[in-house]
Motif scaffolding. Structure first.
Motif, PDB file in Angstrom:
ATOM      1  N   ALA A 209      -5.169 -34.451   0.520  1.00 44.81           N
ATOM      2  CA  ALA A 209      -5.064 -33.290  -0.356  1.00 44.81           C
ATOM      3  C   ALA A 209      -5.821 -32.105   0.224  1.00 44.81           C
ATOM      4  O   ALA A 209      -5.381 -30.942   0.131  1.00 44.81           O
ATOM      5  CB  ALA A 209      -5.597 -33.638  -1.744  1.00 44.81           C
ATOM      6  N   GLY A 210      -6.962 -32.371   0.853  1.00 47.23           N
ATOM      7  CA  GLY A 210      -7.730 -31.297   1.463  1.00 47.23           C
ATOM      8  C   GLY A 210      -7.000 -30.654   2.618  1.00 47.23           C
ATOM      9  O   GLY A 210      -7.014 -29.421   2.787  1.00 47.23           O
ATOM     10  N   ILE A 211      -6.331 -31.460   3.436  1.00 44.13           N
ATOM     11  CA  ILE A 211      -5.571 -30.923   4.569  1.00 44.13           C
ATOM     12  C   ILE A 211      -4.415 -30.051   4.081  1.00 44.13           C
ATOM     13  O   ILE A 211      -4.161 -28.964   4.609  1.00 44.13           O
ATOM     14  CB  ILE A 211      -5.061 -32.082   5.459  1.00 44.13           C
ATOM     15  CG1 ILE A 211      -6.240 -32.787   6.129  1.00 44.13           C
ATOM     16  CG2 ILE A 211      -4.071 -31.563   6.494  1.00 44.13           C
ATOM     17  CD1 ILE A 211      -5.849 -34.021   6.897  1.00 44.13           C
ATOM     18  N   ILE A 212      -3.725 -30.527   3.042  1.00 50.05           N
ATOM     19  CA  ILE A 212      -2.601 -29.740   2.501  1.00 50.05           C
ATOM     20  C   ILE A 212      -3.095 -28.428   1.920  1.00 50.05           C
ATOM     21  O   ILE A 212      -2.505 -27.363   2.139  1.00 50.05           O
ATOM     22  CB  ILE A 212      -1.854 -30.563   1.432  1.00 50.05           C
ATOM     23  CG1 ILE A 212      -1.184 -31.777   2.082  1.00 50.05           C
ATOM     24  CG2 ILE A 212      -0.823 -29.705   0.711  1.00 50.05           C
ATOM     25  CD1 ILE A 212      -0.557 -32.724   1.086  1.00 50.05           C
ATOM     26  N   ALA A 213      -4.212 -28.469   1.183  1.00 50.65           N
ATOM     27  CA  ALA A 213      -4.766 -27.245   0.589  1.00 50.65           C
ATOM     28  C   ALA A 213      -5.219 -26.268   1.657  1.00 50.65           C
ATOM     29  O   ALA A 213      -4.989 -25.043   1.554  1.00 50.65           O
ATOM     30  CB  ALA A 213      -5.927 -27.611  -0.328  1.00 50.65           C
ATOM     31  N   ALA A 214      -5.856 -26.793   2.740  1.00 51.47           N
ATOM     32  CA  ALA A 214      -6.302 -25.920   3.823  1.00 51.47           C
ATOM     33  C   ALA A 214      -5.121 -25.273   4.529  1.00 51.47           C
ATOM     34  O   ALA A 214      -5.133 -24.078   4.861  1.00 51.47           O
ATOM     35  CB  ALA A 214      -7.145 -26.726   4.810  1.00 51.47           C
ATOM     36  N   GLY A 215      -4.062 -26.070   4.774  1.00 48.86           N
ATOM     37  CA  GLY A 215      -2.868 -25.514   5.427  1.00 48.86           C
ATOM     38  C   GLY A 215      -2.211 -24.435   4.592  1.00 48.86           C
ATOM     39  O   GLY A 215      -1.777 -23.393   5.109  1.00 48.86           O
TER      40      GLY A 215
END
Length: 248
Positions: free
Chosen positions: A215-221
């Motif tokens: 979820a963090g990777i998706i939010a950062a992207g």
């Protein structure tokens, strides 16, 4: 690809089986079922395995000591009592009257113990029978007697059946009277219990950390995309992607 998947499944099954220890073998189905229920109710991941005409109980290796303590406390598997016929079967020599009396007393004790152990909630039953004794030297006669010990759970009706149990023993032993039967009962107290499992926090749940990272990777992207779009930066697509879209 299918062969590799099958090999992985078989390997996992063998690995799981290798982690189990045989707790008890050569059990009847009734004994195996009773032992299985007792262990499962106390948090042990036990399994019943058929082995020909008999059964075995297996438990995880890390729960072996706990399982041994539980079945020891509950006196499992049940003792196999001898019948009157089996005690007197196969007598090759002529026994003396004293030997016959001792054998008869033992046989009756076994039969009564077996009967009492079938009462609901009875974990252990012992009956000691003494038949009538005649002393030739003094001419004294000692009447027969019986002593009964019963270990039971709190929900057993044994405590309210004292009169019926005494009457049963008096009628099973020749010459025994109701007053010559004594009963001692013991309430079973369970001391061995499986350790209580503390509920895991949300971040300790399987896959929780991976979910948070994803979820963090998706939010950062998504944040980077919005920032670049606000700054007017165009995202350049590769020639391969453009040629693929043109073909479509």
């Amino acid at each position: 690809m299918r062969t590799s998947a099958l090999a992985l499944v078989l390997g996992a099954a063998l690995l799981t089986a290798a982690c189990d220890e045989t707790l008890y073998s050569n059990l009847s189905e009734s004994d195996a079922n009773e032992m299985l229920v007792t262990l499962l109710k106390r948090g042990v991941a036990a399994s019943k395995v058929a082995a020909g005409d008999f059964y075995a109980i297996t438990v995880p290796q890390e729960q072996l000591v706990l399982s041994l303590e539980i079945i020891g406390e509950h006196k499992l598997p049940r003792e196999q009592f001898q019948s009157l016929g089996s005690v007197f079967a196969g007598q090759g020599m002529i026994a003396s009257q004293t030997e016959e009396q001792a054998r008869l007393a033992y046989a009756i004790s076994q039969e009564l113990s077996d009967t009492l152990s079938r009462i609901d909630g009875v974990l252990d039953a012992r009956v000691h029978v003494v038949l009538v004794q005649h002393e030739q030297s003094s001419g004294l006669t000692t009447p027969p007697s019986a002593a009964i010990f019963i270990r039971h759970t709190k929900d057993s009706p044994v405590e309210s059946m004292a009169a019926e149990i005494k009457d049963l023993a008096a009628k099973a032993v020749p010459g025994l009277t109701y007053e010559r039967v004594s009963i001692v009962t013991e309430l079973f107290t369970e001391n061995v219990r499986a350790p209580q499992q503390v509920p895991l926090k949300w971040y300790q749940q399987p896959g929780a950390l991976a979910g948070v990272i994803g979820a963090g990777i998706i939010a950062a992207g998504l944040a980077i995309f919005l920032v670049l779009r606000r700054l007017g930066v165009k995202i350049v697509r590769s020639p391969q992607t453009e040629s693929t879209e043109q073909k479509k």
